[in-house]
Design an enzyme around this catalytic site. Structure first.
Site, PDB file in Angstrom:
ATOM      1  N   HIS A 224     -12.404  -8.028  -5.513  1.00 29.77           N
ATOM      2  CA  HIS A 224     -12.183  -7.372  -6.819  1.00 29.77           C
ATOM      3  C   HIS A 224     -13.294  -7.668  -7.824  1.00 29.77           C
ATOM      4  O   HIS A 224     -13.578  -6.846  -8.689  1.00 29.77           O
ATOM      5  CB  HIS A 224     -10.844  -7.813  -7.406  1.00 29.77           C
ATOM      6  CG  HIS A 224      -9.680  -7.565  -6.492  1.00 29.77           C
ATOM      7  ND1 HIS A 224      -9.496  -8.276  -5.326  1.00 29.77           N
ATOM      8  CD2 HIS A 224      -8.646  -6.694  -6.564  1.00 29.77           C
ATOM      9  CE1 HIS A 224      -8.395  -7.855  -4.726  1.00 29.77           C
ATOM     10  NE2 HIS A 224      -7.863  -6.893  -5.450  1.00 29.77           N
TER      11      HIS A 224
ATOM     12  N   GLU B 247       0.830  -1.217   0.000  1.00 35.43           N
ATOM     13  CA  GLU B 247       0.000   0.000   0.000  1.00 35.43           C
ATOM     14  C   GLU B 247       0.860   1.260   0.000  1.00 35.43           C
ATOM     15  O   GLU B 247       0.540   2.233  -0.669  1.00 35.43           O
ATOM     16  CB  GLU B 247      -0.964   0.007   1.188  1.00 35.43           C
ATOM     17  CG  GLU B 247      -1.990  -1.139   1.174  1.00 35.43           C
ATOM     18  CD  GLU B 247      -2.743  -1.307  -0.141  1.00 35.43           C
ATOM     19  OE1 GLU B 247      -2.947  -0.295  -0.856  1.00 35.43           O
ATOM     20  OE2 GLU B 247      -3.091  -2.444  -0.490  1.00 35.43           O
TER      21      GLU B 247
HETATM   22  O1  X8Z Z   1      -5.733  -6.478  -3.741  1.00 34.54           O
HETATM   23  C1  X8Z Z   1      -4.537  -6.372  -3.554  1.00 34.54           C
HETATM   24  C2  X8Z Z   1      -3.987  -5.137  -2.913  1.00 34.54           C
HETATM   25  C3  X8Z Z   1      -4.873  -4.005  -3.322  1.00 34.54           C
HETATM   26  S1  X8Z Z   1      -4.161  -2.446  -3.180  1.00 34.54           S
HETATM   27  C4  X8Z Z   1      -3.956  -5.325  -1.428  1.00 34.54           C
HETATM   28  N1  X8Z Z   1      -3.706  -7.378  -3.903  1.00 34.54           N
HETATM   29  C5  X8Z Z   1      -4.198  -8.577  -4.560  1.00 34.54           C
HETATM   30  C6  X8Z Z   1      -5.139  -9.361  -3.661  1.00 34.54           C
HETATM   31  O2  X8Z Z   1      -5.139  -9.157  -2.453  1.00 34.54           O
HETATM   32  O3  X8Z Z   1      -5.852 -10.232  -4.172  1.00 34.54           O
HETATM   33  C7  X8Z Z   1      -2.252  -7.381  -3.748  1.00 34.54           C
HETATM   34  C8  X8Z Z   1      -1.786  -8.620  -4.425  1.00 34.54           C
HETATM   35  C9  X8Z Z   1      -2.984  -9.386  -4.867  1.00 34.54           C
HETATM   36 ZN    ZN Z   2      -2.567  -2.569  -4.773  1.00 36.90          ZN
END
Ligand code: X8Z
Ligand code: ZN
Length: 617
Positions: free
Chosen positions: A517, A387
């Site tokens: 997501h 972050e």
């Molecule tokens: O979603 C994220 C970050 C968002 S800023 C924490 N990542 C992916 C996840 O958690 O699925 C980082 C790597 C993969």
């Molecule tokens: Zn990120």
């Protein structure tokens, strides 16, 4: 989720660019009988573009800031049954949509872009960004955009307002994650895993509704579907993006196959199951989606979790800042510490907050915040570095040289790569020893260390470039039927990850929607796959060319040269072509070469471990 691209939209008619202001030189030319008329000045498109962009950017930044503030509140204070925040957020996002997607703006942008030959590259880039933003909110279909905004706000509230239950008690996603890392009883593990999936069905109607609205929105500006729209941000077609992620997956596949075989046998041993399964039960893995298996392995002589537990959650954020500062980055601005939401809420808070980490560029200038639920463990230690990578990227390109519209990563994957790179660097032995976080005298097994890293970075690829990207491609572009959502998910999970659910998961579940997501960072998960590839390219360059250290054992701490290298990538933001940036900085095109090379020494070990074992993928 990163909050770099909020929905862009809005409506000021910019007189400088109103069609009437653009009288082509030729039309005013005929006045033959009059006294010698001064020839009409040709339209200065460069100046027109400047005037348009100045006025557009000011309004854009103002509306963006209001939208960020409203979104921040919607994500940090979720009160069951209270729609105050949702209403305010919808209002702010509608105002932004009305501006960025206004017919006037779209017309002006298109007209200016017809004169590319008379514009400078950085003007073209800004105009294209504004037009890209317009496609997310075209006011020619204002009612659809309005419904999309409302549906997105509601989905966020459902997603982060959900009350997870395990053994009859409310639990957080942090609690569930911890149980999945530590619980040894396969029966209990299955119950934890199932508890983590209980949210899925509550998100189904909302997600299906959003698919239609997202597709319809971008179709108004000529994109066939939302997946294509998101890929176009890289200058790639949907097919090109899918070809790229499939290639990355293929390159890592031989290594994944070894890890998969290894894990089946090791976990069967651990859970005392005599018959080694052909596919890994999802509930055996130390992560809700099987995207990170690193908690499977403890490396003797290293116990980062125990070290971090003693230091506490706050220390981790401060330590990450110290690391960036040691490279020459500035201290975080006071507002970061004042306004971020970094730690879990107290149990009796009476409201919930977004449980997934994110970084926010509130005003596209110097106001930055992060939303996390940091606990002292390795996963959050890496996430904190991740972050802060976003935060330092924001601060780097928020400089007078970079216009507001180009305050973004070279591409979205670069934005994800910076902090993940720092997270990797912050776990390597020389770094930890240098900071007194690991005993210098303790002998550590390099192969076990590399195995643990592979279980983090390599296992992520089939999930991100395979399962997530393929599912969203099917969902948005191929219009996956509503009665095949979960079946398609598990078909992909089996094919790419070699994982199966512990029991049949019919269409009454919606397991993809348990990944945040899918709901609120749609059709972009390949960003993370690409970010890992870029991360290893940058790391390879830093280790070999700058630090002259083995990429497996580096210590970036205190290296101003490393800091300069990274800052030079971040400072221009999106004003340079992303391919050119990579080529200039590393001498390479985008490729999994560095990542494959990094893990190559592990192949020999895994092949030996897996000798005589049955391979199933
Ligand atoms: O979603 C994220 C970050 C968002 S800023 C924490 N990542 C992916 C996840 O958690 O699925 C980082 C790597 C993969
Ligand atoms: Zn990120």
């Amino acid at each position: 989720m990163k909050k770099t691209h909020l929905p862009l939209l809005a409506a000021a008619l910019l007189t400088a660019c109103a069609p009437t202001a653009k009288v082509p030189a030729t039309t005013a030319a005929a006045a033959p009988t009059e006294a010698p008329a001064t020839p009409p000045a040709p339209v200065d498109w460069g100046r027109q573009a400047d005037e348009f962009l100045t006025s557009y950017s000011a309004e854009y930044q103002r509306l963006y800031t209001q939208s960020s503030e409203a979104e921040w509140r919607s994500n940090t204070r979720i009160v069951a049954g209270d729609s105050t925040n949702a209403v305010a957020t919808a209002r702010a996002n509608e105002a932004m949509a009305a501006f960025t997607g206004s017919a006037d703006n779209i017309n002006n942008l298109r007209q200016l872009l017809e004169h590319k030959d008379q514009l400078q590259e950085f003007q073209i880039r800004q105009l294209q960004t504004a037009l890209y933003n317009a496609a997310n909110s075209p006011q020619t279909i204002a009612d659809v955009v309005k419904r999309r905004i409302k549906a997105e706000t509601q989905q966020t509230e459902k997603l982060y307002g959900f009350d997870y239950k395990y053994q009859g008690k409310s639990v957080t996603t942090n609690d569930l994650d911890e149980l999945l890392r530590k619980e040894n009883d396969p029966k209990k593990r299955q119950a934890v895993w199932e508890a983590s999936k209980a949210i899925g069905p509550t998100l189904k109607d909302g997600l299906l509704n959003l698919r239609g609205l997202r597709n319809q929105t971008v179709q108004a500006l000529g994109y066939p579907d939302y997946f294509t729209y998101q890929a176009s941000d890289y200058g790639l077609s949907r097919e090109e993006m899918m070809t790229l992620v499939r290639q990355i997956n293929d390159e890592l596949r031989p290594l994944y196959r070894e890890l998969h075989t290894y894990a089946r046998y090791e976990l069967a041993k651990k859970y005392k199951v005599k018959q080694v399964p052909d596919y890994l039960p999802a509930s055996w893995l130390p992560n809700r989606w099987g995207q990170d298996w690193s908690a499977m392995v403890d490396v003797k002589g290293v116990n980062l979790d125990a070290t971090l537990a003693k230091k506490g959650a706050e220390w981790q954020v401060q330590q990450a800042e110290r690391f960036y500062k040691s490279l020459g980055f500035p201290a975080l601005p006071p507002v970061f510490w004042q306004k971020s939401s970094l730690y879990p809420l107290p149990k009796n808070a009476g409201y919930k907050k977004n449980n997934h980490a994110s970084a926010w560029h509130m005003d596209l200038n110097q106001e930055v915040r992060s939303l996390m639920s940091v606990e002292p463990n390795t996963e959050w230690y890496e996430t904190t570095h991740h972050e802060l990578g976003h935060i330092y990227y924001y601060l780097s390109y928020a400089n007078p040289e970079v216009p507001v519209l180009l305050r973004a990563g070279a591409n979205r994957a670069y934005h994800e790569a910076m902090g993940s790179l720092m997270g990797l660097a912050a776990t390597q032995k020389p770094f930890l020893v240098g900071l007194g976080l690991q005993d210098a005298k303790a002998k550590t097994d390099q192969t076990q260390t590399l195995l643990k890293e592979a279980l983090n970075y390599v296992t992520f690829i089939p999930f991100s470039s395979g399962v997530m990207s393929e599912w969203e491609n099917s969902f948005y572009a191929d219009k996956l039927p509503a009665d095949q959502l979960n079946a398609r998910w598990w078909e992909l999970v089996k094919k790419y990850q070699g994982i199966v659910p512990p029991t049949a998961r019919g269409e009454q579940y919606l397991d993809p929607a348990t990944k945040t997501h899918i709901n609120d960072d749609p059709a972009q998960y390949y960003d993370y796959a690409l970010s890992y590839v870029i991360l290893f390219q940058l790391h390879d360059h830093i280790a070999k060319k700058i630090l002259k250290q083995d990429p497996h054992a580096t210590n970036y701490y205190g290296s101003k040269e490393v800091g300069t290298f990274l800052a030079e990538i971040m400072r221009p933001g999106a004003s340079k072509d992303w391919r050119q940036v990579l080529k200039e900085k590393t001498g390479e095109d985008l490729s999994a070469r560095a990542m494959v090379e990094y893990f190559q020494p592990l192949m020999v070990y895994l092949k030996a471990q897996n000798k005589g074992r049955k391979y199933t993928m």
